[in-house]
Design an enzyme around this catalytic site. Structure first.
Site, mmCIF file in Angstrom:
data_model
loop_
_atom_site.group_PDB
_atom_site.id
_atom_site.type_symbol
_atom_site.label_atom_id
_atom_site.label_comp_id
_atom_site.label_asym_id
_atom_site.label_seq_id
_atom_site.Cartn_x
_atom_site.Cartn_y
_atom_site.Cartn_z
ATOM 1 N N ARG A 1 -6.839 27.602 8.967
ATOM 2 C CA ARG A 1 -7.284 27.944 10.314
ATOM 3 C C ARG A 1 -8.782 28.267 10.380
ATOM 4 O O ARG A 1 -9.251 28.920 11.299
ATOM 5 C CB ARG A 1 -6.446 29.089 10.905
ATOM 6 N N LEU A 2 -9.527 27.768 9.399
ATOM 7 C CA LEU A 2 -10.982 27.934 9.405
ATOM 8 C C LEU A 2 -11.589 26.686 10.073
ATOM 9 O O LEU A 2 -12.188 25.829 9.426
ATOM 10 C CB LEU A 2 -11.517 28.128 7.987
#
Length: 197
Positions: free
Chosen positions: A174-175
């Site tokens: 989720r970066l």
């Protein structure tokens, strides 16, 4: 992810072209968010029919809910989401009507059935039955016969002139990568910022 250009419309063109190769249906599909004069929001899917440095264009019945919203409150947001590419683009801006010439040109490019449908459908209003719609289609099919179907006065297009365009690329854990282009007015250069995911 890094941007390939400092021009958001060129970046959009690149991503749209790539989506056209991988999306099964309607890579030009976009969620259109509008709001009434008193702020009630609404969102629906429409199809992008053109874009350039001036903005993003779609066409509709001006008497539909979205048409009335945009006439009363000429601001909108768009969202392009390409699941196959794990990307999205968000657009926010002011709205203007396309010219009659632009609307006529696009309307003339539509299939005859779609042109008749623009006359037959009272978009967004209650419909008593499917038969009533089919009867309306038959009425206008007979009315125009084999002659050219003119563009109805209640059918045209809108252009969203963006002041904010955000590019989002999915990332591991989720970066995500996010870049936002903003400008105060159209005479200004675009400012580019990278955002936290």
């Amino acid at each position: 992810m890094e941007l390939s250009t400092e021009n958001p419309f060129e970046q959009f063109a690149t991503w749209l072209s790539e989506a056209e190769e991988s999306e099964l249906n309607d890579p030009n599909g976009m969620a259109l968010a509008t709001a009434t004069k008193d702020g009630q929001p609404a969102v629906r899917m429409v199809l992008l029919k053109g874009y350039d440095e001036q903005g993003f264009v779609f066409y509709t019945n001006l008497e539909s809910n979205k048409g009335r919203d945009l006439i009363e409150n000429p601001k909108a947001a768009l969202l392009f989401h390409w699941k196959s590419k794990r990307r999205q683009i968000r657009v926010e801006g002011l709205v203007e009507s396309v010219t009659n010439e632009e609307a006529d040109e696009y309307y003339a490019s539509r299939s005859r059935g779609s042109q008749i449908g623009a006359w037959a459908s009272q978009q967004s209003r209650p419909l008593e039955s499917r038969y009533a719609l089919e009867k309306s289609v038959a009425k206008y099919t007979a009315k125009f016969g084999i002659s050219k179907v003119p563009r109805p006065d209640h059918w045209s297009g809108f252009r969203i002139r963006p002041h904010r365009i955000e590019f989002w690329q999915d990332g591991a854990f989720r970066l995500h990568d996010r870049f936002i282009f903003t400008r105060g007015n159209e005479a200004d250069d675009w400012e580019i910022d990278r955002l936290y995911p």
